[in-house]
Motif scaffolding. Sequence first.
Motif, PDB file in Angstrom:
ATOM      1  N   VAL A 174      10.788  13.572  41.095  1.00 29.06           N
ATOM      2  CA  VAL A 174       9.369  13.089  40.840  1.00 29.06           C
ATOM      3  C   VAL A 174       9.176  11.673  40.069  1.00 29.06           C
ATOM      4  CG1 VAL A 174       7.228  13.799  39.901  1.00 29.06           C
ATOM      5  CG2 VAL A 174       8.680  15.539  40.697  1.00 29.06           C
ATOM      6  N   PRO A 175       8.687  10.680  41.062  1.00 28.66           N
ATOM      7  CA  PRO A 175       8.346   9.409  40.308  1.00 28.66           C
ATOM      8  C   PRO A 175       7.214   9.394  39.280  1.00 28.66           C
ATOM      9  CG  PRO A 175       7.456   9.428  42.569  1.00 28.66           C
ATOM     10  CD  PRO A 175       8.259  10.724  42.416  1.00 28.66           C
ATOM     11  N   ILE A 176       7.443   8.712  38.432  1.00 31.94           N
ATOM     12  CA  ILE A 176       6.438   8.676  37.320  1.00 31.94           C
ATOM     13  C   ILE A 176       5.716   7.056  37.252  1.00 31.94           C
ATOM     14  CG2 ILE A 176       5.728   8.617  34.821  1.00 31.94           C
ATOM     15  CD1 ILE A 176       6.511  11.468  36.163  1.00 31.94           C
ATOM     16  N   VAL A 177       4.579   7.165  37.772  1.00 30.29           N
ATOM     17  CA  VAL A 177       3.750   5.958  38.086  1.00 30.29           C
ATOM     18  C   VAL A 177       2.287   6.151  37.094  1.00 30.29           C
ATOM     19  CG1 VAL A 177       2.460   4.294  39.505  1.00 30.29           C
ATOM     20  CG2 VAL A 177       4.670   5.698  40.147  1.00 30.29           C
ATOM     21  N   PRO A 178       2.099   5.145  36.170  1.00 32.98           N
ATOM     22  CA  PRO A 178       0.992   5.270  35.344  1.00 32.98           C
ATOM     23  C   PRO A 178      -0.606   5.601  35.930  1.00 32.98           C
ATOM     24  CG  PRO A 178       2.243   3.516  34.599  1.00 32.98           C
ATOM     25  CD  PRO A 178       2.925   3.822  35.992  1.00 32.98           C
ATOM     26  N   GLU A 179      -0.544   5.051  37.354  1.00 29.81           N
ATOM     27  CA  GLU A 179      -2.051   5.140  38.056  1.00 29.81           C
ATOM     28  C   GLU A 179      -1.898   6.385  38.844  1.00 29.81           C
ATOM     29  OE1 GLU A 179      -1.092   1.110  36.947  1.00 29.81           O
ATOM     30  OE2 GLU A 179       0.222   2.498  38.397  1.00 29.81           O
ATOM     31  N   VAL A 180      -0.752   7.287  38.830  1.00 27.23           N
ATOM     32  CA  VAL A 180      -0.732   8.403  39.484  1.00 27.23           C
ATOM     33  C   VAL A 180      -0.576   9.676  38.626  1.00 27.23           C
ATOM     34  CG1 VAL A 180       0.304   9.780  41.310  1.00 27.23           C
ATOM     35  CG2 VAL A 180       0.108   7.340  41.639  1.00 27.23           C
ATOM     36  N   GLU A 181      -1.324  10.762  38.546  1.00 30.59           N
ATOM     37  CA  GLU A 181      -1.351  12.114  37.997  1.00 30.59           C
ATOM     38  C   GLU A 181       0.002  12.608  38.157  1.00 30.59           C
ATOM     39  OE1 GLU A 181      -2.546  13.974  34.305  1.00 30.59           O
ATOM     40  OE2 GLU A 181      -3.527  12.317  35.150  1.00 30.59           O
ATOM     41  N   PRO A 182       0.739  13.174  37.446  1.00 34.52           N
ATOM     42  CA  PRO A 182       1.900  13.908  37.924  1.00 34.52           C
ATOM     43  C   PRO A 182       1.554  15.019  38.527  1.00 34.52           C
ATOM     44  CG  PRO A 182       2.313  12.973  35.686  1.00 34.52           C
ATOM     45  CD  PRO A 182       0.851  12.794  35.991  1.00 34.52           C
ATOM     46  N   PRO A 183       2.334  15.825  39.558  1.00 38.02           N
ATOM     47  CA  PRO A 183       1.692  17.002  40.053  1.00 38.02           C
ATOM     48  C   PRO A 183       1.867  18.028  39.004  1.00 38.02           C
ATOM     49  CG  PRO A 183       4.137  16.367  40.829  1.00 38.02           C
ATOM     50  CD  PRO A 183       3.459  15.218  40.119  1.00 38.02           C
ATOM     51  N   GLU A 184       0.810  18.918  39.125  1.00 36.75           N
ATOM     52  CA  GLU A 184       0.712  19.985  38.060  1.00 36.75           C
ATOM     53  C   GLU A 184       1.763  21.044  38.239  1.00 36.75           C
ATOM     54  OE1 GLU A 184      -1.853  23.143  40.865  1.00 36.75           O
ATOM     55  OE2 GLU A 184      -2.947  21.783  39.628  1.00 36.75           O
ATOM     56  N   GLU A 185       2.441  20.864  39.357  1.00 37.41           N
ATOM     57  CA  GLU A 185       3.954  22.010  39.466  1.00 37.41           C
ATOM     58  C   GLU A 185       4.694  21.748  38.513  1.00 37.41           C
ATOM     59  OE1 GLU A 185       1.926  22.149  43.334  1.00 37.41           O
ATOM     60  OE2 GLU A 185       2.181  20.493  41.922  1.00 37.41           O
ATOM     61  N   LEU A 186       4.716  20.414  37.910  1.00 42.50           N
ATOM     62  CA  LEU A 186       5.698  19.749  37.129  1.00 42.50           C
ATOM     63  C   LEU A 186       5.646  20.434  35.470  1.00 42.50           C
ATOM     64  CD1 LEU A 186       7.975  17.565  37.102  1.00 42.50           C
ATOM     65  CD2 LEU A 186       6.502  15.917  36.304  1.00 42.50           C
ATOM     66  N   PHE A 187       4.470  21.011  35.311  1.00 37.48           N
ATOM     67  CA  PHE A 187       4.239  21.246  34.106  1.00 37.48           C
ATOM     68  C   PHE A 187       4.182  23.039  34.177  1.00 37.48           C
ATOM     69  CE2 PHE A 187       2.118  17.377  34.487  1.00 37.48           C
ATOM     70  CZ  PHE A 187       2.695  16.608  33.263  1.00 37.48           C
ATOM     71  N   LYS A 188       4.214  23.474  35.296  1.00 39.40           N
ATOM     72  CA  LYS A 188       4.447  24.937  35.402  1.00 39.40           C
ATOM     73  C   LYS A 188       5.912  25.594  35.305  1.00 39.40           C
ATOM     74  CE  LYS A 188      -0.038  25.291  37.948  1.00 39.40           C
ATOM     75  NZ  LYS A 188      -0.661  25.731  39.229  1.00 39.40           N
ATOM     76  N   VAL A 189       6.710  24.602  35.968  1.00 44.16           N
ATOM     77  CA  VAL A 189       7.934  24.934  36.063  1.00 44.16           C
ATOM     78  C   VAL A 189       8.803  25.184  34.843  1.00 44.16           C
ATOM     79  CG1 VAL A 189       9.304  22.352  36.226  1.00 44.16           C
ATOM     80  CG2 VAL A 189      10.036  24.454  37.583  1.00 44.16           C
ATOM     81  N   SER A 190       9.846  25.797  34.609  1.00 46.73           N
ATOM     82  CA  SER A 190      10.674  25.839  33.328  1.00 46.73           C
ATOM     83  C   SER A 190      11.012  24.681  33.010  1.00 46.73           C
ATOM     84  CB  SER A 190      11.855  26.799  33.461  1.00 46.73           C
ATOM     85  OG  SER A 190      12.605  26.716  32.109  1.00 46.73           O
ATOM     86  N   PRO A 191      10.974  23.870  31.733  1.00 49.31           N
ATOM     87  CA  PRO A 191      11.485  22.492  31.214  1.00 49.31           C
ATOM     88  C   PRO A 191      12.976  22.662  31.252  1.00 49.31           C
ATOM     89  CG  PRO A 191      10.520  23.722  29.286  1.00 49.31           C
ATOM     90  CD  PRO A 191      10.015  24.536  30.616  1.00 49.31           C
ATOM     91  N   LYS A 192      13.682  23.547  31.559  1.00 48.90           N
ATOM     92  CA  LYS A 192      15.186  23.637  31.272  1.00 48.90           C
ATOM     93  C   LYS A 192      15.615  23.213  32.707  1.00 48.90           C
ATOM     94  CE  LYS A 192      15.585  27.588  28.088  1.00 48.90           C
ATOM     95  NZ  LYS A 192      16.214  28.966  27.925  1.00 48.90           N
ATOM     96  N   LYS A 193      14.968  23.024  33.851  1.00 45.08           N
ATOM     97  CA  LYS A 193      14.957  22.745  35.080  1.00 45.08           C
ATOM     98  C   LYS A 193      14.930  21.444  35.218  1.00 45.08           C
ATOM     99  CE  LYS A 193      14.615  27.091  37.801  1.00 45.08           C
ATOM    100  NZ  LYS A 193      14.100  27.320  39.032  1.00 45.08           N
ATOM    101  N   CYS A 194      14.176  20.523  34.106  1.00 46.09           N
ATOM    102  CA  CYS A 194      13.641  19.301  34.334  1.00 46.09           C
ATOM    103  C   CYS A 194      14.620  18.472  33.491  1.00 46.09           C
ATOM    104  CB  CYS A 194      12.245  19.053  33.939  1.00 46.09           C
ATOM    105  SG  CYS A 194      11.038  20.023  34.787  1.00 46.09           S
ATOM    106  N   ILE A 195      14.946  17.173  34.196  1.00 44.79           N
ATOM    107  CA  ILE A 195      15.692  16.386  33.313  1.00 44.79           C
ATOM    108  C   ILE A 195      15.018  14.942  33.533  1.00 44.79           C
ATOM    109  CG2 ILE A 195      17.905  14.971  33.494  1.00 44.79           C
ATOM    110  CD1 ILE A 195      18.389  17.675  32.453  1.00 44.79           C
TER     111      ILE A 195
END
Length: 270
Positions: A174-195
């Motif tokens: 997932v690319p992070i861009v200030p003008e674009v809100e991150p997808p809501e799925e990013l905050f629903k998935v377990s943070p243990k899967k995110c790097i």
Amino acid sequence: MNNRHVYVVSDSVGETAELVIKAAISQFNGNAADTKIKRIPYVEDLGTIKEVVALAKLEQAIVCFTLVVPELRQGLIEEANSQGVVYYDIIGPLIDKMESAYGINAKYEPGRVRKLDEDYFKKVEAIEFAVKYDDGRDPRGIMKADIILVGVSRTSKTPLSQYLAHKRFKVANVPIVPEVEPPEELFKVSPKKCIGLKISPDKLNDIRKERLISLGLNDKAIYANIDRIKVELEYFEKVIDKIGCQVIDVSNKAVEETANMIQNIMNGYN
């Protein structure tokens, strides 16, 4: 080759033996259909072997086999010899030669080729997954992924995704861009899967300038502006804090090094 019979005996599926037999039959005049091939798969006991050999004797058939379990292999050879049945051991002699040549012992586990095939298809599936869900193309992939990589542009998200895919991980990035809100799925998935993939402003500035030059563009573009980069990285930090995931600084790391760190992190959670 009319009305001939061949019994295929295997402690797995028997596909390998049947292919070899068909290849051999093709070297004789007549249609392969003239030879009846009867496959006996998943043989696990000497009783079944005796029954097959008895039938082969009645039909004057050849018994071809891929038995890797030593007891079954030897049992069939002895039974065929005692009954005067012609047999052919397709894989045993090659295993013996390899053991002798390599100085190592075989595992003698039926069905290992099929297991290797399954491993191959898992890798292909993971590679296709990485392509499909690269660069935030479809946020639905976040919920299906084994690993989600989060970072600003040029933090090696795509090459990392492909590298990890070859290790059979399904990776979305997932690319992070200030003008674009991150997808809501990013905050629903377990943070243990995110790097989170962190990088220093100066290093990112150099990378982006080189990227623009390689594309024949002006390296003074906003994309490589140091102030713009700092804004992006500050926003990245806010997103990562909200997710609550681990972060790796990729500023001076090769893709392989970062990938190994990610694997170690994931294995620690399993």
